[in-house]
Every structure is written in C-alpha cells, then in structure tokens.
Write a protein that holds these residues in place. Structure first.
Motif, PDB file in Angstrom:
ATOM      1  N   ARG A 151       0.844  -0.889   0.126  1.00 29.00           N
ATOM      2  CA  ARG A 151      -0.101   0.129  -0.036  1.00 29.00           C
ATOM      3  C   ARG A 151       0.911   1.298  -0.021  1.00 29.00           C
ATOM      4  O   ARG A 151       0.693   2.231   0.904  1.00 29.00           O
ATOM      5  CB  ARG A 151      -0.953   0.096   1.153  1.00 29.00           C
ATOM      6  CG  ARG A 151      -1.890  -1.372   1.203  1.00 29.00           C
ATOM      7  CD  ARG A 151      -2.786  -1.143   2.552  1.00 29.00           C
ATOM      8  NE  ARG A 151      -3.443  -2.185   2.870  1.00 29.00           N
ATOM      9  CZ  ARG A 151      -5.046  -2.354   2.395  1.00 29.00           C
ATOM     10  NH1 ARG A 151      -5.394  -1.364   1.797  1.00 29.00           N
ATOM     11  NH2 ARG A 151      -5.536  -3.489   2.784  1.00 29.00           N
ATOM     12  N   SER A 152       1.865   1.245  -0.867  1.00 30.37           N
ATOM     13  CA  SER A 152       3.042   2.309  -0.876  1.00 30.37           C
ATOM     14  C   SER A 152       2.703   3.420  -1.808  1.00 30.37           C
ATOM     15  O   SER A 152       3.408   4.382  -1.824  1.00 30.37           O
ATOM     16  CB  SER A 152       4.349   1.643  -1.183  1.00 30.37           C
ATOM     17  OG  SER A 152       4.325   1.132  -2.464  1.00 30.37           O
ATOM     18  N   ALA A 153       1.650   3.372  -2.724  1.00 36.25           N
ATOM     19  CA  ALA A 153       1.365   4.432  -3.660  1.00 36.25           C
ATOM     20  C   ALA A 153       0.952   5.647  -3.132  1.00 36.25           C
ATOM     21  O   ALA A 153       0.397   5.603  -2.028  1.00 36.25           O
ATOM     22  CB  ALA A 153       0.182   3.906  -4.680  1.00 36.25           C
ATOM     23  N   SER A 202      -9.239   4.088   4.628  1.00 34.28           N
ATOM     24  CA  SER A 202      -9.292   4.768   5.904  1.00 34.28           C
ATOM     25  C   SER A 202      -8.767   3.939   7.003  1.00 34.28           C
ATOM     26  O   SER A 202      -9.305   3.654   7.951  1.00 34.28           O
ATOM     27  CB  SER A 202     -10.611   5.271   6.266  1.00 34.28           C
ATOM     28  OG  SER A 202     -10.779   6.010   7.617  1.00 34.28           O
ATOM     29  N   PHE A 203      -7.428   3.658   7.125  1.00 34.20           N
ATOM     30  CA  PHE A 203      -6.624   3.230   8.456  1.00 34.20           C
ATOM     31  C   PHE A 203      -7.011   4.208   9.661  1.00 34.20           C
ATOM     32  O   PHE A 203      -7.437   4.080  10.368  1.00 34.20           O
ATOM     33  CB  PHE A 203      -5.371   2.724   8.077  1.00 34.20           C
ATOM     34  CG  PHE A 203      -5.185   1.448   7.115  1.00 34.20           C
ATOM     35  CD1 PHE A 203      -5.810   1.157   6.102  1.00 34.20           C
ATOM     36  CD2 PHE A 203      -4.339   0.532   7.768  1.00 34.20           C
ATOM     37  CE1 PHE A 203      -5.792   0.088   5.288  1.00 34.20           C
ATOM     38  CE2 PHE A 203      -3.958  -0.521   7.089  1.00 34.20           C
ATOM     39  CZ  PHE A 203      -4.716  -0.763   5.789  1.00 34.20           C
ATOM     40  N   ALA A 204      -6.334   5.649   9.044  1.00 35.28           N
ATOM     41  CA  ALA A 204      -6.521   6.472  10.030  1.00 35.28           C
ATOM     42  C   ALA A 204      -6.003   6.103  11.475  1.00 35.28           C
ATOM     43  O   ALA A 204      -6.470   6.934  12.330  1.00 35.28           O
ATOM     44  CB  ALA A 204      -7.969   7.140  10.188  1.00 35.28           C
ATOM     45  N   VAL A 208      -3.523   0.382  14.611  1.00 27.51           N
ATOM     46  CA  VAL A 208      -4.187  -0.432  13.863  1.00 27.51           C
ATOM     47  C   VAL A 208      -3.431  -0.841  12.356  1.00 27.51           C
ATOM     48  O   VAL A 208      -3.495  -2.076  11.836  1.00 27.51           O
ATOM     49  CB  VAL A 208      -5.844   0.116  13.245  1.00 27.51           C
ATOM     50  CG1 VAL A 208      -6.355  -0.743  12.132  1.00 27.51           C
ATOM     51  CG2 VAL A 208      -6.508   0.238  14.532  1.00 27.51           C
ATOM     52  N   THR A 209      -2.820   0.224  11.991  1.00 26.29           N
ATOM     53  CA  THR A 209      -1.709  -0.054  10.688  1.00 26.29           C
ATOM     54  C   THR A 209      -0.808  -1.224  11.162  1.00 26.29           C
ATOM     55  O   THR A 209      -0.459  -2.127  10.323  1.00 26.29           O
ATOM     56  CB  THR A 209      -1.066   1.239  10.478  1.00 26.29           C
ATOM     57  OG1 THR A 209      -2.125   2.118   9.946  1.00 26.29           O
ATOM     58  CG2 THR A 209      -0.378   1.168   9.121  1.00 26.29           C
ATOM     59  N   VAL A 210      -0.066  -1.037  12.251  1.00 23.76           N
ATOM     60  CA  VAL A 210       0.783  -2.016  12.890  1.00 23.76           C
ATOM     61  C   VAL A 210       0.251  -3.302  12.957  1.00 23.76           C
ATOM     62  O   VAL A 210       0.788  -4.277  12.423  1.00 23.76           O
ATOM     63  CB  VAL A 210       1.515  -1.449  14.164  1.00 23.76           C
ATOM     64  CG1 VAL A 210       2.509  -2.519  14.649  1.00 23.76           C
ATOM     65  CG2 VAL A 210       2.380  -0.096  13.873  1.00 23.76           C
ATOM     66  N   VAL A 226       4.021   0.343   6.132  1.00 22.92           N
ATOM     67  CA  VAL A 226       3.519   0.831   7.508  1.00 22.92           C
ATOM     68  C   VAL A 226       4.215   2.089   7.777  1.00 22.92           C
ATOM     69  O   VAL A 226       3.466   3.109   8.110  1.00 22.92           O
ATOM     70  CB  VAL A 226       4.031  -0.288   8.696  1.00 22.92           C
ATOM     71  CG1 VAL A 226       3.800   0.437   9.967  1.00 22.92           C
ATOM     72  CG2 VAL A 226       2.902  -1.414   8.292  1.00 22.92           C
ATOM     73  N   PRO A 227       5.706   2.274   7.707  1.00 20.48           N
ATOM     74  CA  PRO A 227       6.100   3.614   8.264  1.00 20.48           C
ATOM     75  C   PRO A 227       5.464   4.724   7.382  1.00 20.48           C
ATOM     76  O   PRO A 227       5.120   5.922   8.030  1.00 20.48           O
ATOM     77  CB  PRO A 227       7.732   3.570   7.797  1.00 20.48           C
ATOM     78  CG  PRO A 227       7.878   2.113   7.943  1.00 20.48           C
ATOM     79  CD  PRO A 227       6.683   1.512   7.367  1.00 20.48           C
ATOM     80  N   ALA A 228       5.444   4.748   6.264  1.00 18.85           N
ATOM     81  CA  ALA A 228       4.786   5.928   5.258  1.00 18.85           C
ATOM     82  C   ALA A 228       3.503   6.113   5.997  1.00 18.85           C
ATOM     83  O   ALA A 228       2.955   7.120   5.875  1.00 18.85           O
ATOM     84  CB  ALA A 228       5.036   5.536   3.802  1.00 18.85           C
ATOM     85  N   PHE A 229       2.523   5.113   5.864  1.00 14.05           N
ATOM     86  CA  PHE A 229       1.253   5.518   6.446  1.00 14.05           C
ATOM     87  C   PHE A 229       1.172   5.963   7.828  1.00 14.05           C
ATOM     88  O   PHE A 229       0.318   6.827   7.928  1.00 14.05           O
ATOM     89  CB  PHE A 229       0.362   3.782   6.411  1.00 14.05           C
ATOM     90  CG  PHE A 229      -0.461   3.585   5.355  1.00 14.05           C
ATOM     91  CD1 PHE A 229      -1.979   3.353   5.590  1.00 14.05           C
ATOM     92  CD2 PHE A 229       0.004   3.642   4.104  1.00 14.05           C
ATOM     93  CE1 PHE A 229      -2.689   2.858   4.687  1.00 14.05           C
ATOM     94  CE2 PHE A 229      -0.762   3.470   2.972  1.00 14.05           C
ATOM     95  CZ  PHE A 229      -2.018   2.987   3.325  1.00 14.05           C
ATOM     96  N   VAL A 230       2.002   5.337   8.620  1.00 14.59           N
ATOM     97  CA  VAL A 230       1.793   6.013  10.017  1.00 14.59           C
ATOM     98  C   VAL A 230       2.308   7.360   9.798  1.00 14.59           C
ATOM     99  O   VAL A 230       1.813   8.411  10.558  1.00 14.59           O
ATOM    100  CB  VAL A 230       2.774   5.069  10.934  1.00 14.59           C
ATOM    101  CG1 VAL A 230       3.115   6.068  12.247  1.00 14.59           C
ATOM    102  CG2 VAL A 230       2.377   3.967  11.385  1.00 14.59           C
ATOM    103  N   GLY A 231       3.321   7.846   9.155  1.00 12.90           N
ATOM    104  CA  GLY A 231       3.875   9.149   9.045  1.00 12.90           C
ATOM    105  C   GLY A 231       2.718  10.092   8.201  1.00 12.90           C
ATOM    106  O   GLY A 231       2.437  11.362   8.950  1.00 12.90           O
ATOM    107  N   MET A 232       2.124   9.509   7.290  1.00 14.41           N
ATOM    108  CA  MET A 232       0.813  10.398   6.916  1.00 14.41           C
ATOM    109  C   MET A 232      -0.305  10.500   7.999  1.00 14.41           C
ATOM    110  O   MET A 232      -0.893  11.625   7.793  1.00 14.41           O
ATOM    111  CB  MET A 232       0.390   9.583   5.616  1.00 14.41           C
ATOM    112  CG  MET A 232       1.104   9.674   4.458  1.00 14.41           C
ATOM    113  SD  MET A 232       1.876  11.484   4.038  1.00 14.41           S
ATOM    114  CE  MET A 232       3.570  11.388   4.638  1.00 14.41           C
ATOM    115  N   GLN A 233      -0.263   9.514   8.807  1.00 16.08           N
ATOM    116  CA  GLN A 233      -1.715   9.799   9.522  1.00 16.08           C
ATOM    117  C   GLN A 233      -1.083  10.923  10.762  1.00 16.08           C
ATOM    118  O   GLN A 233      -2.102  11.601  11.233  1.00 16.08           O
ATOM    119  CB  GLN A 233      -1.587   8.078  10.571  1.00 16.08           C
ATOM    120  CG  GLN A 233      -2.081   7.142   9.503  1.00 16.08           C
ATOM    121  CD  GLN A 233      -2.235   5.889   9.884  1.00 16.08           C
ATOM    122  OE1 GLN A 233      -1.226   5.557  10.921  1.00 16.08           O
ATOM    123  NE2 GLN A 233      -2.687   4.844   9.183  1.00 16.08           N
TER     124      GLN A 233
END
Length: 256
Positions: A151-153, A202-204, A208-210, A226-233
C-alpha cells in the motif's frame, strides 16, 4: 437508634466535609484500568476489521461486497466499543487521537498528560497486534504471517492524510461544541464512510496499521508500507488539529 445518636437529618445538616461542586468532573478511572480499556478496545477493533475481512473473502469473490461487509462490521463494532469503553478511557484506540489530546493538553486544553500518553500508546499497539492474531486464530489462518498487500502508492498516502485529518476534526470538533455524547455514532459513521471515499480505505490509526501488518489477509498491509502510512497519519492529525483551531475558533468577550 439510641437517644444519644444523632438523627440522619441532623448528621446531614452538620456535615462540613468538602462536597463536589455541581457538574464537577468526577474522579478519573485508575490509569491501569484505562490502559486495559485501550488495549482490549484496540484488540477488539482490529479483530473486527481483520475477522470481517477474512469472513467476507470466504463468502464472496466480489471485492465490492467484501469491502461492504468489512466496513459494515467495522461501523457496528467501533460504535459499540466507543459506547462501552468511552466512559473508562475515552475510547481512543488510536495513537493519533492520543497524541492530539496530549498536544491539546499542552496548549492548555483538556487531554492526557505525558505519563498517560506513555501508557496509552503502547497499550494500543499491543492490543492491535493481539487483535490481528486473535482474528487469524478464529479463522484458522497462520497466527503471524506478514502481509504481502503493498500500500505504498502516493494516492493511498494522501488518502491517509485526509482520513486522519477528518477523524481528528470530527472528534475535537464534537469536544469543542460539547457534543461528545454523539461520538459512538458519529465516529463509527465517519469511519464507515471513509472506507469508501478515501483511496486507502481509511486506516487513520497508527496502532491498527501496525496490527494489520501481522495478517496476510484482506485487511493486511505490507510491513514496508507501514512507516509511510503512520507518517501520513501523524501529518493528518496535525492538519486536523489546525482545522479545529480555525473552524472552532473561540470568540473573545467584550472585556478581552
């Protein structure tokens, strides 16, 4: 009662012990109980998300129906968990919400302190991992299998900023307008809608992402994403707080 014992009404009349003011905030629940509520609540939330995703993929090959089943279960599950555990811990289940509350408290508002932050966030992360493992166990999946769902896009990362900003705006907007009693319905409804209107579903939620990285199922996310998702959150949480400050700006009195 003997003649020397004061009547109940006399005891009440002469009671000079300090009494709480009407409407005063009641004593807070012990931190251990709040940590347990955050751990159990986050675990249950992830179990709902992951478990309903597994169930959906077993029942149909239609991806739209899978997402509908997953989002519907999440809406009901999240609403119930907030209603149940909100009075105990505030039902954060989300480090982004806890961090936003901590920042608000630092600025003079209501929220968690540094000690509570240090307890809440690990509890949420441990709960999320436990919830993913529990869901896999219930459906006979490997207990821990790293997700291969990339999910890196960039568009997905933008979706996480939008989803998290909207969530923070909703929660703190309700708090600013004294309508947190509507949180179980409002927050669950928002997450259900954001499943569909954001590209990331919407993980948000960093915890939950981890947790979802531990399951190679419909709801999983590859550990590398995961790191990019958490950073964006976290960025989304900051954007949400900025929107709260602008939209729900407190007016000044004539004296001020």
């Amino acid at each position: 009662m003997t003649a020397t014992e004061p009547a109940a009404s006399d005891a009440i009349a002469t009671d000079t012990s300090p009494q709480p003011a009407p409407g005063a905030t009641p004593p807070r629940t012990p931190l251990a109980a709040r940590a347990a509520a955050e751990l159990v609540g986050t675990a249950a939330l992830v179990a709902v998300v992951v478990g309903s995703g597994i169930q959906a993929t077993q029942l149909t090959d239609d991806v739209a129906l899978q997402l509908l089943a997953n989002s519907t279960a999440t809406v009901f599950g999240l609403g119930v968990l907030i209603a149940l555990l909100g009075p105990v811990s505030g039902a954060h289940f989300n480090p982004a919400v806890t961090l936003a509350e901590w920042w608000t408290a630092r600025r003079g508002g209501a929220g968690v302190n540094s000690r509570e932050l240090a307890v809440y966030v690990p509890s949420q992360i441990v709960g999320a991992i436990a919830g993913a493992i529990l869901a896999d166990a219930m459906f006979g999946e490997p207990l821990v299998k790293w997700s291969a769902h990339d999910r890196s896009a960039g568009n997905l990362l933008l979706g996480e900023v939008v989803a998290t900003a909207g969530l923070i705006l909703l929660i703190f907007g309700l708090a600013r307008t004294d309508r947190l009693r509507f949180a179980p319905v409002a927050v669950a409804s928002y997450i259900g809608a954001a499943y569909w209107f954001t590209s990331s579903t919407s993980f948000a939620n960093p915890a939950v992402t981890v947790g979802r990285a531990f399951t190679d199922t419909f709801a999983g996310i590859a550990p590398a994403s995961v790191p990019a998702f958490v950073g964006m959150q976290i960025i989304g949480a900051a954007v949400g707080l900025a929107l709260v400050a602008v939209i729900f700006m407190r007016g000044k009195t004539d004296a001020e």
